[in-house]
Motif scaffolding. Structure first.
Motif, PDB file in Angstrom:
ATOM      1  N   THR A  49       0.832  -1.189   0.000  1.00 45.71           N
ATOM      2  CA  THR A  49       0.000   0.000   0.000  1.00 45.71           C
ATOM      3  C   THR A  49       0.873   1.247   0.000  1.00 45.71           C
ATOM      4  O   THR A  49       1.802   1.351   0.798  1.00 45.71           O
ATOM      5  CB  THR A  49      -0.914   0.033   1.243  1.00 45.71           C
ATOM      6  N   SER A 103       6.205   1.732   7.796  1.00 50.13           N
ATOM      7  CA  SER A 103       6.306   1.750   6.332  1.00 50.13           C
ATOM      8  C   SER A 103       7.761   1.926   5.904  1.00 50.13           C
ATOM      9  O   SER A 103       8.637   2.214   6.723  1.00 50.13           O
ATOM     10  CB  SER A 103       5.453   2.879   5.738  1.00 50.13           C
ATOM     11  N   VAL A 160       1.673   5.090   0.813  1.00 53.82           N
ATOM     12  CA  VAL A 160       1.264   6.108   1.768  1.00 53.82           C
ATOM     13  C   VAL A 160       2.066   7.378   1.483  1.00 53.82           C
ATOM     14  O   VAL A 160       3.157   7.329   0.928  1.00 53.82           O
ATOM     15  CB  VAL A 160       1.509   5.638   3.221  1.00 53.82           C
ATOM     16  N   ARG A 196       3.843   0.399   2.427  1.00 56.27           N
ATOM     17  CA  ARG A 196       3.600  -0.463   3.573  1.00 56.27           C
ATOM     18  C   ARG A 196       3.410  -1.900   3.087  1.00 56.27           C
ATOM     19  O   ARG A 196       2.585  -2.165   2.220  1.00 56.27           O
ATOM     20  CB  ARG A 196       2.367   0.013   4.334  1.00 56.27           C
TER      21      ARG A 196
END
Length: 296
Positions: A62, A135, A64, A76
């Motif tokens: 993901t 992350s 971010v 992440r």
């Protein structure tokens, strides 16, 4: 039994299991423990390489955004034992795309990394990454690509195993599966041991007997001795009941204690087999601790 499920491998080792689904958690926890113990030389057995760059549901990645710098992107990952990160950028000729290995930098230097005037400021030829806020943040990157081949990430995966998974079907390295079975069986026995603890602390510790004995002194103070004698006979019967209950509970304690000792012995043997089967693969420092227990 090359194709036997993990459940049957564990059951064949320790006998019938009351809750087969508990084996799934035991397998997953044991797999994570094994991965954390093995030498980096054997990470290739449990590592994966993915190409990613934007939101990537397939690889559980993901994107971010940095709240302090909207031009910087982080990524992440669900599995985050990172071995290496390579970033695609333009080569010195300005046209050829090339992956360059990013160097990991401690997050305490983040302000220096963000400062283009700093000696630690990265470039597209020398990208860096930091770990922060759960992350990965990468710096020194050319304009991010819109495709999923912007980053090349090699990482170790902590698998989520099921008791229905089959031995030898690539869900976990075959080289490490003996340790997986021994460790999972030991965890199942630990669960049974905790259940024995609960039984000892609840059922065995139940107060025996009943009420009424404390009233005997009051009755003996009455003038009617016959009434007092009858009351004592009643209390005597209660005492005999208490003695029988105490004997029953004593037997229960002994039975649970014997079961406890049996399970404890099995856990010791299974744990020993777990470490022995894992010794060829563990980190040398871990190996020393296994072969020389603390205090020796």
């Amino acid at each position: 039994m090359k194709n036997a499920s993990y459940y049957f491998k564990v059951r064949n080792l320790i006998g019938d299991l009351s809750d087969p689904k508990f084996v799934s958690g035991a397998l997953s926890n044991t797999a994570s423990e094994i991965i954390n113990m093995i030498s980096p030389d054997f990470y290739y057995l449990v590592s994966k390489e993915i190409l990613t760059g934007q939101t990537d549901n397939v690889n559980n990645v993901t994107m971010v955004e940095d709240v302090n710098d909207s031009n910087k992107k982080g990524f992440r990952l669900e599995n985050d034992k990172i071995l290496s990160i390579s970033v695609k950028g333009l080569d010195d000729d300005g046209t050829t795309a090339k992956y360059r290995r990013a160097k990991r930098v401690d997050s305490k230097w983040i302000d220096h990394i963000r400062d283009s005037a700093s000696l630690l400021a990265p470039t597209s030829q020398e990208p860096v990454y930091v770990r922060k806020n759960k992350s990965i943040w990468i710096y020194g990157v050319d304009t991010p690509a819109n495709t999923n081949d912007f980053l090349k990430i090699q990482y170790v995966e902590y698998p989520s195993l099921s008791y229905q998974d089959e031995y030898g079907t690539n869900v976990f390295p075959e080289e490490l599966e003996p340790a997986l079975i021994y460790g999972s069986a030991a965890r199942v026995r630990f669960k049974e041991l905790s259940e024995i603890d609960d039984k000892i602390s609840t059922s065995v510790s139940t107060t025996v007997g009943g009420t009424g004995l404390s009233s005997a002194g009051t009755q003996l103070g009455n003038e009617d001795l016959e009434y007092a004698r009858a009351y004592l006979e009643e209390n005597n019967a209660r005492i005999q009941t208490m003695i029988a209950q105490a004997q029953t509970h004593g037997s229960e304690v002994q039975r649970y204690a014997q079961k406890y000792q049996q399970l404890f012995g099995e856990i010791q043997k299974l744990s020993s087999s777990f470490y022995t089967s894992l010794l060829p693969y563990v980190d040398p420092k871990v190996s020393e601790k296994i072969e020389q227990p603390e205090g020796k």
